[in-house]
Scaffold this motif. Sequence first.
Motif, PDB file in Angstrom:
ATOM      1  N   ASN A  33      36.917  45.682  55.784  1.00 44.67           N
ATOM      2  CA  ASN A  33      38.129  45.340  55.036  1.00 44.67           C
ATOM      3  C   ASN A  33      38.051  43.935  54.450  1.00 44.67           C
ATOM      4  O   ASN A  33      38.545  43.696  53.346  1.00 44.67           O
ATOM      5  CB  ASN A  33      39.365  45.475  55.935  1.00 44.67           C
ATOM      6  N   VAL A  34      37.437  43.012  55.192  1.00 43.59           N
ATOM      7  CA  VAL A  34      37.261  41.646  54.678  1.00 43.59           C
ATOM      8  C   VAL A  34      36.369  41.680  53.441  1.00 43.59           C
ATOM      9  O   VAL A  34      36.648  41.022  52.434  1.00 43.59           O
ATOM     10  CB  VAL A  34      36.678  40.711  55.773  1.00 43.59           C
ATOM     11  N   LEU A  35      35.315  42.520  53.500  1.00 38.92           N
ATOM     12  CA  LEU A  35      34.408  42.676  52.364  1.00 38.92           C
ATOM     13  C   LEU A  35      35.154  43.234  51.145  1.00 38.92           C
ATOM     14  O   LEU A  35      34.990  42.742  50.017  1.00 38.92           O
ATOM     15  CB  LEU A  35      33.268  43.615  52.769  1.00 38.92           C
ATOM     16  N   VAL A  36      35.989  44.250  51.402  1.00 37.08           N
ATOM     17  CA  VAL A  36      36.795  44.836  50.310  1.00 37.08           C
ATOM     18  C   VAL A  36      37.717  43.768  49.735  1.00 37.08           C
ATOM     19  O   VAL A  36      37.871  43.658  48.509  1.00 37.08           O
ATOM     20  CB  VAL A  36      37.620  46.046  50.808  1.00 37.08           C
ATOM     21  N   LEU A  37      38.312  42.974  50.615  1.00 43.09           N
ATOM     22  CA  LEU A  37      39.235  41.928  50.170  1.00 43.09           C
ATOM     23  C   LEU A  37      38.521  40.921  49.260  1.00 43.09           C
ATOM     24  O   LEU A  37      39.038  40.556  48.195  1.00 43.09           O
ATOM     25  CB  LEU A  37      39.838  41.212  51.386  1.00 43.09           C
ATOM     26  N   ILE A  38      37.315  40.517  49.667  1.00 41.78           N
ATOM     27  CA  ILE A  38      36.542  39.573  48.839  1.00 41.78           C
ATOM     28  C   ILE A  38      36.248  40.192  47.470  1.00 41.78           C
ATOM     29  O   ILE A  38      36.426  39.548  46.432  1.00 41.78           O
ATOM     30  CB  ILE A  38      35.232  39.171  49.563  1.00 41.78           C
ATOM     31  N   ALA A  39      35.849  41.479  47.490  1.00 44.73           N
ATOM     32  CA  ALA A  39      35.538  42.175  46.231  1.00 44.73           C
ATOM     33  C   ALA A  39      36.769  42.244  45.332  1.00 44.73           C
ATOM     34  O   ALA A  39      36.689  41.999  44.127  1.00 44.73           O
ATOM     35  CB  ALA A  39      35.023  43.575  46.527  1.00 44.73           C
ATOM     36  N   VAL A  40      37.917  42.566  45.938  1.00 43.59           N
ATOM     37  CA  VAL A  40      39.151  42.717  45.156  1.00 43.59           C
ATOM     38  C   VAL A  40      39.589  41.365  44.594  1.00 43.59           C
ATOM     39  O   VAL A  40      40.047  41.280  43.450  1.00 43.59           O
ATOM     40  CB  VAL A  40      40.257  43.362  46.028  1.00 43.59           C
ATOM     41  N   LEU A  41      39.395  40.300  45.384  1.00 45.36           N
ATOM     42  CA  LEU A  41      39.735  38.963  44.886  1.00 45.36           C
ATOM     43  C   LEU A  41      38.828  38.577  43.716  1.00 45.36           C
ATOM     44  O   LEU A  41      39.275  38.003  42.721  1.00 45.36           O
ATOM     45  CB  LEU A  41      39.639  37.922  46.010  1.00 45.36           C
ATOM     46  N   TYR A  42      37.548  38.946  43.834  1.00 53.96           N
ATOM     47  CA  TYR A  42      36.601  38.687  42.733  1.00 53.96           C
ATOM     48  C   TYR A  42      37.027  39.447  41.478  1.00 53.96           C
ATOM     49  O   TYR A  42      37.008  38.901  40.372  1.00 53.96           O
ATOM     50  CB  TYR A  42      35.185  39.073  43.161  1.00 53.96           C
ATOM     51  N   HIS A  43      37.431  40.706  41.702  1.00 56.92           N
ATOM     52  CA  HIS A  43      37.935  41.508  40.582  1.00 56.92           C
ATOM     53  C   HIS A  43      39.148  40.828  39.950  1.00 56.92           C
ATOM     54  O   HIS A  43      39.225  40.692  38.724  1.00 56.92           O
ATOM     55  CB  HIS A  43      38.317  42.909  41.054  1.00 56.92           C
ATOM     56  N   ALA A  44      40.099  40.371  40.825  1.00 57.41           N
ATOM     57  CA  ALA A  44      41.343  39.782  40.329  1.00 57.41           C
ATOM     58  C   ALA A  44      41.059  38.554  39.470  1.00 57.41           C
ATOM     59  O   ALA A  44      41.623  38.392  38.387  1.00 57.41           O
ATOM     60  CB  ALA A  44      42.254  39.420  41.494  1.00 57.41           C
ATOM     61  N   PHE A  45      40.140  37.692  39.934  1.00 58.49           N
ATOM     62  CA  PHE A  45      39.925  36.444  39.207  1.00 58.49           C
ATOM     63  C   PHE A  45      38.946  36.577  38.046  1.00 58.49           C
ATOM     64  O   PHE A  45      38.680  35.610  37.344  1.00 58.49           O
ATOM     65  CB  PHE A  45      39.559  35.327  40.181  1.00 58.49           C
ATOM     66  N   THR A  46      38.405  37.791  37.838  1.00 61.24           N
ATOM     67  CA  THR A  46      37.751  38.053  36.561  1.00 61.24           C
ATOM     68  C   THR A  46      38.706  38.814  35.642  1.00 61.24           C
ATOM     69  O   THR A  46      38.562  38.783  34.428  1.00 61.24           O
ATOM     70  CB  THR A  46      36.460  38.880  36.739  1.00 61.24           C
ATOM     71  N   TRP A  47      39.661  39.514  36.258  1.00 58.17           N
ATOM     72  CA  TRP A  47      40.595  40.365  35.492  1.00 58.17           C
ATOM     73  C   TRP A  47      41.648  39.538  34.773  1.00 58.17           C
ATOM     74  O   TRP A  47      41.932  39.769  33.596  1.00 58.17           O
ATOM     75  CB  TRP A  47      41.256  41.363  36.448  1.00 58.17           C
ATOM     76  N   PHE A  48      42.233  38.554  35.479  1.00 57.35           N
ATOM     77  CA  PHE A  48      43.321  37.776  34.880  1.00 57.35           C
ATOM     78  C   PHE A  48      42.886  37.017  33.619  1.00 57.35           C
ATOM     79  O   PHE A  48      43.577  37.103  32.593  1.00 57.35           O
ATOM     80  CB  PHE A  48      43.937  36.820  35.908  1.00 57.35           C
ATOM     81  N   PRO A  49      41.773  36.285  33.648  1.00 61.12           N
ATOM     82  CA  PRO A  49      41.382  35.568  32.419  1.00 61.12           C
ATOM     83  C   PRO A  49      41.032  36.506  31.266  1.00 61.12           C
ATOM     84  O   PRO A  49      41.044  36.112  30.110  1.00 61.12           O
ATOM     85  CB  PRO A  49      40.137  34.775  32.840  1.00 61.12           C
TER      86      PRO A  49
END
Lengths: 181, 118
Positions: A89-105
């Motif tokens: 779950n921590v790994l998924v969280l890191i992946a999702v955060l990476y997605h989020a901070f490429t998605w917003f810009p």
Amino acid sequence: MTMDLDKSTRKPFVRPVEASWWTKKGFYLAYMLREGTCLLVLAFVLEMLGLYIMTALHITDIQHMNQAGLESLQSYIKFLGHPVMIAFNVLVLIAVLYHAFTWFPLMPKATRVIIKDRKSGLYKLLEGKYLVALLVLAFVATTAAGIIFFYYPQLIAKLLTPLGLFEDALKGLFGSKGLPF
Amino acid sequence: MFRKDRSDEPIYWGLFGAGGMVVAIVLPAIIIATMGLNHSVLDTAMFANVILSPVFSLAFIGIMILCTWHALHRIYHTLHDLTIHVGTLHHLLIYGLALLISLAFIGCYLIILFKNLF
């Protein structure tokens, strides 16, 4: 699928590309990692589907969850608490955060705001860096709620019980006393 | 019925966009909250009660279905980057899987809804 309006009868030349092209340059690797986050998202969706099926299938009606159903749901939640699953779950969280901070810009480039008056405040708010700020604000708010629920999972039940949504259901599980807290 | 000159791509891209937004904004909170789940009888029962509420359940399956379409659409288009040229078979397999997962969520939701009513 694709539109073949101007179909060519000639055999097209396809330049050979190695499948490992993206490992050769940092920029390509970052791109592929961003695309790869979706695999972990899919795995997490399946994890949640398991949880949802476990909950839905063992309910005889909304007021009564039988003992066997409660135990099987408990065993699934216990499995989610296993160190391997927590690490996953921590790994998924890191992946999702990476997605989020490429998605917003990316959003100001991908969205087209259609408002007639380009000088209106709303137009400015939905464009460029303001849009990114708005999305980051939404992200911070929901994630903060998630962190509160992590430390205090009873809060969600406590918040919703006064609304009368679960009162009957809780009475079914804990007798006429309702929630024992 | 089906016009050959119209593409169905906007549907998938629309679901991808909506899903991407949900993954970025809502999913981190859900992952963190999931890690906080406790398997004690009380907490399990309370979790079941929250998730069995029709309104909460609907929001939950909405989020999960959008995440599914987002993930599988991204896989579909990344196959090309991995030098796999997608055809009808890939299309059916990948979007079929997305549909299957969506239907599983909707099926569970209907079970919950009907058990609420009867």
